[in-house]
Design a protein around this motif. Structure first.
Motif, PDB file in Angstrom:
ATOM      1  N   ILE A 219       0.844  -1.200   0.000  1.00 60.79           N
ATOM      2  CA  ILE A 219       0.000   0.000   0.000  1.00 60.79           C
ATOM      3  C   ILE A 219       0.877   1.245   0.000  1.00 60.79           C
ATOM      4  O   ILE A 219       0.619   2.203  -0.726  1.00 60.79           O
ATOM      5  CB  ILE A 219      -0.987  -0.020   1.186  1.00 60.79           C
ATOM      6  N   GLY A 220       1.938   1.245   0.792  1.00 60.42           N
ATOM      7  CA  GLY A 220       2.871   2.375   0.809  1.00 60.42           C
ATOM      8  C   GLY A 220       3.532   2.576  -0.547  1.00 60.42           C
ATOM      9  O   GLY A 220       3.629   3.706  -1.045  1.00 60.42           O
ATOM     10  N   ILE A 221       3.969   1.487  -1.172  1.00 67.40           N
ATOM     11  CA  ILE A 221       4.596   1.561  -2.497  1.00 67.40           C
ATOM     12  C   ILE A 221       3.604   2.099  -3.525  1.00 67.40           C
ATOM     13  O   ILE A 221       3.923   2.995  -4.314  1.00 67.40           O
ATOM     14  CB  ILE A 221       5.112   0.169  -2.932  1.00 67.40           C
ATOM     15  N   PHE A 222       2.393   1.557  -3.501  1.00 70.39           N
ATOM     16  CA  PHE A 222       1.376   1.986  -4.461  1.00 70.39           C
ATOM     17  C   PHE A 222       1.017   3.461  -4.274  1.00 70.39           C
ATOM     18  O   PHE A 222       0.870   4.201  -5.246  1.00 70.39           O
ATOM     19  CB  PHE A 222       0.110   1.127  -4.345  1.00 70.39           C
ATOM     20  N   LEU A 223       0.875   3.901  -3.030  1.00 78.52           N
ATOM     21  CA  LEU A 223       0.534   5.300  -2.778  1.00 78.52           C
ATOM     22  C   LEU A 223       1.656   6.238  -3.220  1.00 78.52           C
ATOM     23  O   LEU A 223       1.399   7.277  -3.827  1.00 78.52           O
ATOM     24  CB  LEU A 223       0.216   5.518  -1.302  1.00 78.52           C
TER      25      LEU A 223
ATOM     26  N   ALA B  28       1.587   6.467  -6.985  1.00 81.64           N
ATOM     27  CA  ALA B  28       0.450   7.262  -7.454  1.00 81.64           C
ATOM     28  C   ALA B  28       0.686   8.752  -7.225  1.00 81.64           C
ATOM     29  O   ALA B  28       0.380   9.578  -8.099  1.00 81.64           O
ATOM     30  CB  ALA B  28      -0.831   6.817  -6.748  1.00 81.64           C
ATOM     31  N   ILE B  29       1.235   9.110  -6.079  1.00 77.80           N
ATOM     32  CA  ILE B  29       1.504  10.525  -5.785  1.00 77.80           C
ATOM     33  C   ILE B  29       2.525  11.093  -6.763  1.00 77.80           C
ATOM     34  O   ILE B  29       2.367  12.208  -7.277  1.00 77.80           O
ATOM     35  CB  ILE B  29       1.980  10.692  -4.326  1.00 77.80           C
ATOM     36  N   GLU B  30       3.588  10.329  -7.039  1.00 82.42           N
ATOM     37  CA  GLU B  30       4.641  10.792  -7.945  1.00 82.42           C
ATOM     38  C   GLU B  30       4.162  10.895  -9.396  1.00 82.42           C
ATOM     39  O   GLU B  30       4.716  11.652 -10.189  1.00 82.42           O
ATOM     40  CB  GLU B  30       5.857   9.862  -7.875  1.00 82.42           C
TER      41      GLU B  30
END
Length: 67
Positions: free
Chosen positions: A52-56, A59-61
């Protein structure tokens, strides 16, 4: 430890919870999304939390905000 040994056990103060750069909060997501995350988790060995941290972060970048 031997009482005649002059080696010291050095302890450092423990950081207070929340002082590690992470914030804990809960979210609501669809069961289908949870299933997909768990599938990726089982294939990669990463925890759901790590994914979830990696995906978020990804997505933010890669987020584009349009007017």
């Amino acid at each position: 430890m031997d009482a005649t040994n002059n080696e010291s056990l050095i302890l450092h103060p423990k950081r207070p919870k929340g002082d590690d750069g992470y914030k804990i909060f809960s979210i609501r997501i669809k069961e289908e999304t949870v299933s997909k995350i768990e599938s990726v988790s089982s294939k990669t060995g990463h925890t759901r939390n790590e994914l979830i941290g990696i995906f978020l972060e990804y997505a933010i970048e890669h987020c584009v905000i349009e007017d």
